[in-house]
Scaffold this motif. Structure first.
Motif, PDB file in Angstrom:
ATOM      1  N   TRP A  29      10.284   7.475  -3.240  1.00 55.16           N
ATOM      2  CA  TRP A  29      10.381   7.001  -1.868  1.00 55.16           C
ATOM      3  C   TRP A  29      11.209   7.973  -1.034  1.00 55.16           C
ATOM      4  O   TRP A  29      12.161   8.568  -1.527  1.00 55.16           O
ATOM      5  CB  TRP A  29      11.019   5.612  -1.835  1.00 55.16           C
ATOM      6  N   PRO A  30      10.851   8.148   0.232  1.00 54.02           N
ATOM      7  CA  PRO A  30      11.605   9.073   1.102  1.00 54.02           C
ATOM      8  C   PRO A  30      13.067   8.646   1.254  1.00 54.02           C
ATOM      9  O   PRO A  30      13.398   7.462   1.133  1.00 54.02           O
ATOM     10  CB  PRO A  30      10.872   8.956   2.448  1.00 54.02           C
ATOM     11  N   THR A  31      13.917   9.604   1.534  1.00 54.22           N
ATOM     12  CA  THR A  31      15.332   9.308   1.775  1.00 54.22           C
ATOM     13  C   THR A  31      15.519   8.964   3.245  1.00 54.22           C
ATOM     14  O   THR A  31      16.255   9.638   3.971  1.00 54.22           O
ATOM     15  CB  THR A  31      16.209  10.509   1.387  1.00 54.22           C
ATOM     16  N   SER A  32      14.837   7.938   3.681  1.00 54.26           N
ATOM     17  CA  SER A  32      14.861   7.497   5.072  1.00 54.26           C
ATOM     18  C   SER A  32      15.653   6.199   5.169  1.00 54.26           C
ATOM     19  O   SER A  32      16.006   5.577   4.161  1.00 54.26           O
ATOM     20  CB  SER A  32      13.437   7.244   5.577  1.00 54.26           C
ATOM     21  N   ARG A  33      15.900   5.764   6.392  1.00 53.45           N
ATOM     22  CA  ARG A  33      16.414   4.418   6.616  1.00 53.45           C
ATOM     23  C   ARG A  33      15.215   3.503   6.808  1.00 53.45           C
ATOM     24  O   ARG A  33      14.251   3.863   7.488  1.00 53.45           O
ATOM     25  CB  ARG A  33      17.331   4.383   7.842  1.00 53.45           C
ATOM     26  N   TYR A  34      15.270   2.321   6.210  1.00 49.90           N
ATOM     27  CA  TYR A  34      14.117   1.438   6.171  1.00 49.90           C
ATOM     28  C   TYR A  34      14.319   0.212   7.062  1.00 49.90           C
ATOM     29  O   TYR A  34      15.398  -0.380   7.086  1.00 49.90           O
ATOM     30  CB  TYR A  34      13.840   0.992   4.733  1.00 49.90           C
ATOM     31  N   TYR A  35      13.238  -0.138   7.757  1.00 49.28           N
ATOM     32  CA  TYR A  35      13.278  -1.269   8.682  1.00 49.28           C
ATOM     33  C   TYR A  35      12.032  -2.126   8.484  1.00 49.28           C
ATOM     34  O   TYR A  35      10.961  -1.610   8.162  1.00 49.28           O
ATOM     35  CB  TYR A  35      13.344  -0.788  10.136  1.00 49.28           C
ATOM     36  N   ALA A  36      12.197  -3.423   8.709  1.00 47.41           N
ATOM     37  CA  ALA A  36      11.075  -4.357   8.567  1.00 47.41           C
ATOM     38  C   ALA A  36      11.035  -5.289   9.765  1.00 47.41           C
ATOM     39  O   ALA A  36      12.070  -5.704  10.277  1.00 47.41           O
ATOM     40  CB  ALA A  36      11.225  -5.175   7.284  1.00 47.41           C
ATOM     41  N   VAL A  37       9.822  -5.607  10.189  1.00 49.84           N
ATOM     42  CA  VAL A  37       9.667  -6.503  11.337  1.00 49.84           C
ATOM     43  C   VAL A  37      10.069  -7.930  10.983  1.00 49.84           C
ATOM     44  O   VAL A  37      10.707  -8.620  11.775  1.00 49.84           O
ATOM     45  CB  VAL A  37       8.227  -6.463  11.864  1.00 49.84           C
ATOM     46  N   GLY A  38       9.739  -8.397   9.782  1.00 48.81           N
ATOM     47  CA  GLY A  38       9.999  -9.785   9.421  1.00 48.81           C
ATOM     48  C   GLY A  38      10.689  -9.958   8.086  1.00 48.81           C
ATOM     49  O   GLY A  38      10.871  -9.003   7.313  1.00 48.81           O
TER      50      GLY A  38
ATOM     51  N   HIS B 127       0.822  -1.207   0.000  1.00 55.35           N
ATOM     52  CA  HIS B 127       0.000   0.000   0.000  1.00 55.35           C
ATOM     53  C   HIS B 127       0.862   1.265   0.000  1.00 55.35           C
ATOM     54  O   HIS B 127       0.496   2.270  -0.632  1.00 55.35           O
ATOM     55  CB  HIS B 127      -0.941  -0.008   1.204  1.00 55.35           C
ATOM     56  N   ALA B 128       1.990   1.228   0.697  1.00 58.23           N
ATOM     57  CA  ALA B 128       2.885   2.390   0.700  1.00 58.23           C
ATOM     58  C   ALA B 128       3.475   2.629  -0.690  1.00 58.23           C
ATOM     59  O   ALA B 128       3.664   3.780  -1.104  1.00 58.23           O
ATOM     60  CB  ALA B 128       4.001   2.190   1.719  1.00 58.23           C
ATOM     61  N   ALA B 129       3.752   1.554  -1.414  1.00 57.66           N
ATOM     62  CA  ALA B 129       4.305   1.691  -2.758  1.00 57.66           C
ATOM     63  C   ALA B 129       3.349   2.449  -3.673  1.00 57.66           C
ATOM     64  O   ALA B 129       3.771   3.230  -4.537  1.00 57.66           O
ATOM     65  CB  ALA B 129       4.608   0.304  -3.338  1.00 57.66           C
TER      66      ALA B 129
END
Length: 239
Positions: free
Chosen positions: A72-81, A63-65
């Motif tokens: 896409w933001p110039t952020s650091r990306y993290y995922a739970v799984g 949904h974010a895509a």
């Protein structure tokens, strides 16, 4: 062993293939469905300004895509799984995920990146109403936390009596539940007079949180797989 797969429509394929290869009988009954929800311009703007973006699920990534498109933001990306991390990587993003031995909120919070987050802007991309513990903990550590809620969970329309009767006729004795929401929907669906049958089944869940939730509801044969990905679930099945 006869296994019930309960992920949303279209999300059970990998486990179906794995069980077929191992000669394990199964049924598929999705106990969770999702739909997009309107996102406010303010929430989207805050997400784009975040230093760190945490994605709770593959559905959140999908949904974010749609919202971010090619910007896409110039952020650091993290995922739970693992599966969520893979979905982000397929979009060409560098992502850090929770440790292999704890692919859940608690594992993500153990990462060194989240030790010192005072004044950091952190966005959590999730479904409506999920993962309150994550935001609360990060806020306590001094972060500025905002949600970008991009979908809503629900339960597919199922006839309780007919659905449970079909499971029993097939001989279901093991249920794979990949989230607390799936567990909630299961417990709402199963008629009270069928609870003894349900309690005789082996219930496999993805985390300590969902295990505690299941036991609080009176279920006793509960195994914590430690993650929701298909390999963790196969390991919990001892396959």
């Amino acid at each position: 062993m006869k296994v019930l797969l309960t992920r949303p429509e279209g999300r059970n394929g990998q486990m179906q293939q794995a069980l077929t290869e191992r000669g394990v009988a199964f049924m598929v009954t999705p106990l969770l469905c999702v739909e997009s929800i309107a996102v406010s311009p303010e929430a989207l703007s805050l997400a784009k300004e975040a230093d760190m973006l945490i994605f709770i699920s593959t559905t959140a990534v999908t949904h974010a895509a749609t919202l971010f498109g090619s910007h896409w933001p110039t952020s650091r990306y993290y995922a739970v799984g693992e599966a969520t991390a893979a979905a982000l990587e397929q979009l060409g993003l560098n992502v850090t995920r929770a440790p292999d031995d704890c692919q859940q909120t608690e594992g993500l919070l153990q990462l060194p990146d989240f030790d010192q987050v005072s004044e950091r802007k952190i966005g959590i991309i999730r479904g409506e109403g999920g993962r309150a513990t994550l935001a609360e903990t990060l806020s306590q550590r001094g972060a500025q936390v905002n949600y970008l809620e991009v979908y809503r969970r629900g339960c597919p329309p199922l006839d309780p009596q007919a659905t449970v009767a079909a499971w029993q006729a097939f001989g279901i004795d093991t249920l794979l539940l990949t989230s607390g929401e799936v567990l909630d929907n299961l417990l709402k669906l199963v008629p009270k007079e069928c609870f003894a049958w349900l309690n005789s089944c082996h219930i496999i869940v993805p985390s300590c949180r969902v295990e505690a939730q299941a036991r609080d509801k009176g279920l006793t044969r509960v195994t914590n797989a430690g993650a929701a990905n298909h390999q963790a679930m196969l390991d919990a099945l001892s396959l």
